[in-house]
Design an enzyme around this catalytic site. Structure first.
Site, PDB file in Angstrom:
ATOM      1  N   GLU A 121       0.849  -1.189   0.000  1.00  0.00           N
ATOM      2  CA  GLU A 121       0.000   0.000   0.000  1.00  0.00           C
ATOM      3  C   GLU A 121       0.884   1.238   0.000  1.00  0.00           C
ATOM      4  O   GLU A 121       1.852   1.300   0.763  1.00  0.00           O
ATOM      5  CB  GLU A 121      -0.913   0.022   1.233  1.00  0.00           C
ATOM      6  CG  GLU A 121      -1.909   1.159   1.186  1.00  0.00           C
ATOM      7  CD  GLU A 121      -2.867   1.179   2.377  1.00  0.00           C
ATOM      8  OE1 GLU A 121      -3.661   2.123   2.446  1.00  0.00           O
ATOM      9  OE2 GLU A 121      -2.819   0.271   3.224  1.00  0.00           O
ATOM     10  N   GLY A 261       3.351   2.311  10.453  1.00  0.00           N
ATOM     11  CA  GLY A 261       3.183   1.650  11.741  1.00  0.00           C
ATOM     12  C   GLY A 261       2.883   0.181  11.572  1.00  0.00           C
ATOM     13  O   GLY A 261       3.438  -0.663  12.261  1.00  0.00           O
ATOM     14  N   ALA A 262       1.989  -0.128  10.619  1.00  0.00           N
ATOM     15  CA  ALA A 262       1.599  -1.514  10.369  1.00  0.00           C
ATOM     16  C   ALA A 262       0.763  -1.542   9.104  1.00  0.00           C
ATOM     17  O   ALA A 262       0.368  -0.507   8.580  1.00  0.00           O
ATOM     18  CB  ALA A 262       0.802  -2.074  11.550  1.00  0.00           C
ATOM     19  N   MET A 263       0.480  -2.760   8.623  1.00  0.00           N
ATOM     20  CA  MET A 263      -0.270  -2.914   7.384  1.00  0.00           C
ATOM     21  C   MET A 263      -1.241  -4.070   7.522  1.00  0.00           C
ATOM     22  O   MET A 263      -0.867  -5.159   7.968  1.00  0.00           O
ATOM     23  CB  MET A 263       0.699  -3.155   6.215  1.00  0.00           C
ATOM     24  CG  MET A 263       0.031  -3.330   4.873  1.00  0.00           C
ATOM     25  SD  MET A 263      -0.937  -1.889   4.413  1.00  0.00           S
ATOM     26  CE  MET A 263      -2.207  -2.674   3.426  1.00  0.00           C
ATOM     27  N   GLU A 264      -2.494  -3.835   7.091  1.00  0.00           N
ATOM     28  CA  GLU A 264      -3.598  -4.754   7.346  1.00  0.00           C
ATOM     29  C   GLU A 264      -3.771  -5.848   6.309  1.00  0.00           C
ATOM     30  O   GLU A 264      -4.874  -6.382   6.154  1.00  0.00           O
ATOM     31  CB  GLU A 264      -4.910  -3.956   7.451  1.00  0.00           C
ATOM     32  CG  GLU A 264      -5.441  -3.389   6.128  1.00  0.00           C
ATOM     33  CD  GLU A 264      -4.986  -1.972   5.829  1.00  0.00           C
ATOM     34  OE1 GLU A 264      -5.623  -1.301   4.995  1.00  0.00           O
ATOM     35  OE2 GLU A 264      -3.985  -1.530   6.426  1.00  0.00           O
ATOM     36  N   ASN A 265      -2.712  -6.230   5.593  1.00  0.00           N
ATOM     37  CA  ASN A 265      -2.829  -7.278   4.581  1.00  0.00           C
ATOM     38  C   ASN A 265      -3.704  -8.427   5.077  1.00  0.00           C
ATOM     39  O   ASN A 265      -3.570  -8.886   6.205  1.00  0.00           O
ATOM     40  CB  ASN A 265      -1.445  -7.847   4.233  1.00  0.00           C
ATOM     41  CG  ASN A 265      -0.379  -6.794   4.201  1.00  0.00           C
ATOM     42  OD1 ASN A 265      -0.357  -5.952   3.335  1.00  0.00           O
ATOM     43  ND2 ASN A 265       0.518  -6.849   5.179  1.00  0.00           N
ATOM     44  N   GLU A 298      -5.394  -2.428  12.916  1.00  0.00           N
ATOM     45  CA  GLU A 298      -5.159  -3.301  11.765  1.00  0.00           C
ATOM     46  C   GLU A 298      -6.143  -4.475  11.745  1.00  0.00           C
ATOM     47  O   GLU A 298      -6.590  -4.893  10.677  1.00  0.00           O
ATOM     48  CB  GLU A 298      -3.714  -3.815  11.764  1.00  0.00           C
ATOM     49  CG  GLU A 298      -2.651  -2.719  11.788  1.00  0.00           C
ATOM     50  CD  GLU A 298      -2.830  -1.657  10.718  1.00  0.00           C
ATOM     51  OE1 GLU A 298      -3.390  -1.949   9.643  1.00  0.00           O
ATOM     52  OE2 GLU A 298      -2.401  -0.505  10.948  1.00  0.00           O
ATOM     53  N   HIS A 301      -9.470  -3.357  10.358  1.00  0.00           N
ATOM     54  CA  HIS A 301      -9.437  -3.190   8.903  1.00  0.00           C
ATOM     55  C   HIS A 301      -9.952  -4.432   8.170  1.00  0.00           C
ATOM     56  O   HIS A 301     -10.299  -4.345   6.995  1.00  0.00           O
ATOM     57  CB  HIS A 301      -8.016  -2.907   8.431  1.00  0.00           C
ATOM     58  CG  HIS A 301      -7.710  -1.455   8.249  1.00  0.00           C
ATOM     59  ND1 HIS A 301      -8.554  -0.580   7.603  1.00  0.00           N
ATOM     60  CD2 HIS A 301      -6.610  -0.722   8.598  1.00  0.00           C
ATOM     61  CE1 HIS A 301      -8.005   0.628   7.571  1.00  0.00           C
ATOM     62  NE2 HIS A 301      -6.833   0.572   8.174  1.00  0.00           N
ATOM     63  N   GLU A 320      -9.682   4.501   6.327  1.00  0.00           N
ATOM     64  CA  GLU A 320      -8.811   4.934   7.421  1.00  0.00           C
ATOM     65  C   GLU A 320      -9.535   5.781   8.457  1.00  0.00           C
ATOM     66  O   GLU A 320      -9.361   5.588   9.661  1.00  0.00           O
ATOM     67  CB  GLU A 320      -7.591   5.682   6.868  1.00  0.00           C
ATOM     68  CG  GLU A 320      -6.668   4.814   6.032  1.00  0.00           C
ATOM     69  CD  GLU A 320      -6.099   3.611   6.778  1.00  0.00           C
ATOM     70  OE1 GLU A 320      -6.230   3.534   8.013  1.00  0.00           O
ATOM     71  OE2 GLU A 320      -5.513   2.734   6.105  1.00  0.00           O
TER      72      GLU A 320
END
Length: 869
Positions: A121, A261-265, A298, A301, A320
């Site tokens: 992303e 910070g982080a990614m919601e894959n 996350e 999400h 978001e």
């Protein structure tokens, strides 16, 4: 720039894709410099255009075939590949090489401390293979990962594991299948050797979900809080929103090199290790709370972002803003609602309001963009959440939840828009949100100016409310917004008057919809004290001429803790402003006894939560104060904030000292009551070290601390007050923790914010510390970011040396990691806030950047807008 300037994209130009990809089968044969990627995609033509345009960046094509026939009818361009004369439906096979080890931008597939990981992303998947890298193309992914088994025993991707096996040459493979269609930005891959914390969550429908958290070897004891937070998130989303997890496994991987910070894959969240790793010796209370919030964000999400994603990147706040609202509610339901609300509002009133007033001002749904990464902003996230919160305020919990259910019913498995969300809320509630929609398209911070009058004979009280939003760089003309305005009226005994107008009872939320409005309240027996914008019911500035006595009254009598805090902040603001004027005229900093007594009353109020008292006694930040002025006097504001802190410390030293001793805890706990007590005790220390008789407490606390919260609080107190023990504490900490970059980030942040006159030389010296690396975003943000953002007197030194240093760093990062550079540059964008000499010094550095031949799009957009301002 000597090359052609990057061109803006417009929301109004959105067009559906000429093709879609329904299924993609990916195979990765991992290699540091020559990873082979094979993408087998099922493609369908949607319109009349048969030429397929795929995105691609830093991708080396090997072969391409269509329906198992070699295909040569294509053209490689600067931004991808154009494939011509295709059938309407076909199987496309693309084989290519990529080089993870040289990918310093940390987008696509890259290497973090020996492990492979991805960040796709917003537009990182095009660095993996040629693809329709846009959020409105949703496909089902099957991913096979091949690597050396000894070096990379764990091979992870989205979805559920369906196959694994051994291969020749010491290699192995694992195949993952994600049954839920998703856009390419939600793809994830991780390969490495980790310690793994495992647990199981039973959903409300009775399914067992395997939970796995992957951390670097030796860090397993620091993953427990993340697991607890994940389980709490899953329970909360079922209970509050009725949303259940939908895969057989949920995985989190902590990596050290990560831009965000982080990614919601989907099913495989990749996290910055900062938001996973914690124990009492390495993490502060703030770290624990941050982990809880980000883990929640996350996870939430999964529905608000994954199951329903955004049609295009201009709709980013759809996922978001909504998910920030959800994580804020999660933290508030689990902890202190008032303290969480205060912290959220501090972000809005400080850096978000500043963003609204900057050259990068934009609505929560932007209309144009050059580089999408530049719109991962406080406006889109935090102000976006405030817009969701206003809808929640207008509808109430029940109607809001009904709107959420209709939103999922209509849009599950699709790419939606902000308008789709508002329509669902409108349709279920019956409330007209036509005017409210302007919050999505209008930038800037509205100001509500309120005057009042009382008619003793008629027993009526009138509030006259006007709203105005100043022109911003992106929009000249502003319209009246629909603003929920939460009000209470108090009599002299602290009781609330019933709100009645035209004989009818009103609730506390008034609808301000015009440029000017009057609200006349009936049966008001005496002139009331108004408490306004309660709970910060809208992201606006409030201009009302409160007397000191009214504010002191509200600090004691307001029914709501947020309103008590807000009254205290307004009282402080009055004397910060008056003292800035005094200092500019050569006077000294002074506080009347009424102000001191009001804060003494809060400090001694046994009915108030300790965490709240700590917030109530915390001064606004320099950045928030700077937002009150068209031209900010850096040195005067710094002098006043320091002076008020010293005056309060001196006047309240007996009460502060007694509380400091009373709040000592022998054992460390992350229960919210214990966190609150530490918060207040360490706030007392921050004040007390400004009084000579108590300065020994900082070193004493550092030596006796049995947890990182108290350790950092002691160092922070010594740092901000420039105590003689500061250096010995910093040296001791560095010697103990220099092997652990994440723990050293706290040390780097203190070095960056050190108010000493040689602060810049010290920052430069710290860049040679063995724990520092400019290639690590966390280290860079901690040291360089804190100097630029948290050390106003030294960064804005009239010599211009701070600006020159920032320019040099930005030039280096432009080459290696433009995303990090783009986030660091923000303090330079606000050049109009400063005097003419400082403006010219900042312009000099911005012009140096603009003249670069290879200036990245991320920086080009911001530099250009700042210079145009």
């Amino acid at each position: 720039m000597t090359e052609s300037a990057p061109k803006a994209k417009y929301r109004s130009d959105y067009q559906t894709s000429s093709h879609t990809i329904t299924d993609v089968n990916l195979t990765f044969d991992l290699h540091e410099t020559q990873t082979k990627v094979t993408a087998v995609s099922q493609v369908k033509q949607l319109g009349d255009e048969s030429t397929l345009v795929l995105d691609g960046e830093n991708v080396e094509l090997i072969n391409m075939s269509v329906n198992e026939e070699a295909w040569s009818d294509f053209t490689i361009t600067e931004t991808g590949i154009e494939i011509s004369n295709l059938p309407q439906e076909f199987e496309l096979v693309v084989e290519n090489y990529i080089s993870p080890s040289t990918n310093t931008a940390l987008e696509g597939l890259y290497i973090s401390d020996g492990s492979y990981c991805t960040q796709c992303e917003a537009e990182g998947f095009r660095r993996i293979t040629y693809f329709l890298d846009r959020p409105d193309v949703l496909a089902k992914y099957t991913t096979k990962v091949i690597a050396d088994k000894t070096a990379f025993p764990y091979l992870l991707s989205n979805g559920n594991k369906i196959e694994q096996g051994e291969l020749e040459g010491g290699k192995h493979f694992v195949t993952w299948e994600d049954p839920h269609p998703k856009p390419s930005y939600l793809f994830a891959l991780v390969a490495g050797d980790f310690d793994v914390l495992r647990d199981v969550f039973k959903t409300r429908s009775g399914r067992d979900v395997a939970l796995e958290i992957f951390v670097d070897k030796g860090n397993l004891d620091r993953a427990n809080h993340a697991m607890v937070s994940l389980i709490n998130s899953m329970k909360w989303d079922e209970q509050r929103f009725g949303l259940e997890y939908d895969l057989d496994i949920y995985m989190i991987v902590a990596v050290d090199f990560f831009n965000m910070g982080a990614m919601e894959n989907k099913g495989l969240n990749v996290f910055n290790s900062k938001f996973v790793l914690a124990n009492d010796q390495t993490a502060t209370d703030t770290d624990y709370l941050g982990i809880e919030a980000v883990i929640g964000h996350e996870y939430f999400h999964n529905w608000t972002g994954n199951r329903v994603t955004c049609r295009d990147w201009f709709q980013l706040s759809l996922k978001e803003g909504l998910t920030v609202f959800r994580d804020q509610e999660f933290s508030s339901d689990l902890g202190s609602r008032s303290v969480n609300r205060i912290n959220n509002v501090r972000i809005i009133r400080g850096p978000q309001f500043a963003e609204d007033a900057s050259p990068m001002s934009h609505p929560i749904r932007p209309d144009k963009v050059i580089e999408m990464n530049n719109f991962y902003t406080l406006t889109v996230y935090e102000k976006g959440s405030e817009v969701i919160r206003m809808m929640h305020t207008l509808l109430g919990e029940d109607k809001f939840q009904a709107g959420m259910r209709l939103y999922f019913e209509r849009h599950d498995g699709t790419a939606a828009t902000c308008e789709d969300f508002v329509c669902a809320m409108e349709d279920t509630s019956g409330i007209d949100l036509k005017q409210f929609r302007l919050w999505y398209s209008q930038s800037g911070t509205p100001t509500l100016t309120v005057t009042d009058s009382y008619d003793e004979s008629a027993k009526t009280y009138t509030l006259k409310v006007s709203q105005h939003t100043q022109s911003t760089q992106d929009q000249a003309d502003k319209q009246a917004l629909h603003i929920p305005f939460d009000v209470e009226l108090y009599d002299e005994h602290g009781n609330c008057f019933e709100l009645r107008c035209n004989g009818s009872e009103l609730n506390n939320v008034l609808n301000v919809t015009q440029n000017e409005q009057e609200f006349v309240f009936e049966n008001i027996a005496s002139k009331p004290v108004p408490s306004m914008l309660r709970e910060f019911s809208a992201p606006v500035r409030l201009d009302f001429d409160y007397s000191d006595e009214q504010l002191a009254f509200l600090m004691i009598n307001a029914k709501n803790d947020f309103a008590k805090w807000d009254a205290g902040q307004m009282l402080l603001a009055k004397y910060i402003k008056s003292n800035v004027s005094s200092v500019q005229s050569g006077g000294s900093v002074e506080l009347p006894s009424l102000v001191v007594d009001a804060f003494r009353g809060v400090l001694l109020n046994k009915d108030l939560d300790e965490a709240f008292i700590a917030e109530a006694l915390s001064l606004p930040s320099f950045n928030e104060v700077a937002g009150w002025y068209n031209t900010v006097d850096v040195d005067a504001v710094c002098d006043v904030l320091k002076g008020i802190k010293s005056l309060l410390a001196d006047a309240l030293q007996d009460e502060l000292s007694a509380l400091y001793q009373t709040l000592t805890q022998s054992d460390y706990s992350i229960e919210h009551d214990a966190i609150g007590k530490r918060s207040l005790r360490n706030l007392c220390l921050q004040y007390l070290v400004n009084v000579e008789d108590y300065q020994h407490l900082a070193e004493q606390q550092y030596r006796n601390a049995n947890n990182m919260t108290d350790t950092i609080a002691a160092m922070s107190a010594a740092n901000s007050a420039s105590l003689s023990c500061r250096q010995s504490l910093m040296d001791d900490y560095s010697e103990k923790w220099s092997h652990d970059g994440l723990v050293m980030d706290k040390w780097f942040a203190l070095q960056g914010s050190n108010p000493a006159s040689n602060a810049l030389d010290n920052v430069k010296h710290c860049m040679s510390h063995k724990a520092f690396s400019l290639s690590n975003p966390n280290r860079t943000r901690s040291l360089i970011g804190s100097f630029l953002n948290m050390n106003p007197r030294r960064f804005h030194d009239i010599s211009g040396e701070g600006y020159q240093f920032a320019g040099e760093i930005l030039m280096q990062l432009n080459e290696s990691n433009p995303q990090v550079a783009s986030r660091l540059i923000d303090p330079l964008l606000k050049l109009k806030k400063y005097d003419e000499k400082r403006q010219e010094l900042i312009k000099l550095e911005l012009n140096k950047l603009r003249s670069l031949d290879n200036l990245a799009k991320d920086l080009f957009e911001k530099v250009t807008k700042a210079l145009e301002s």
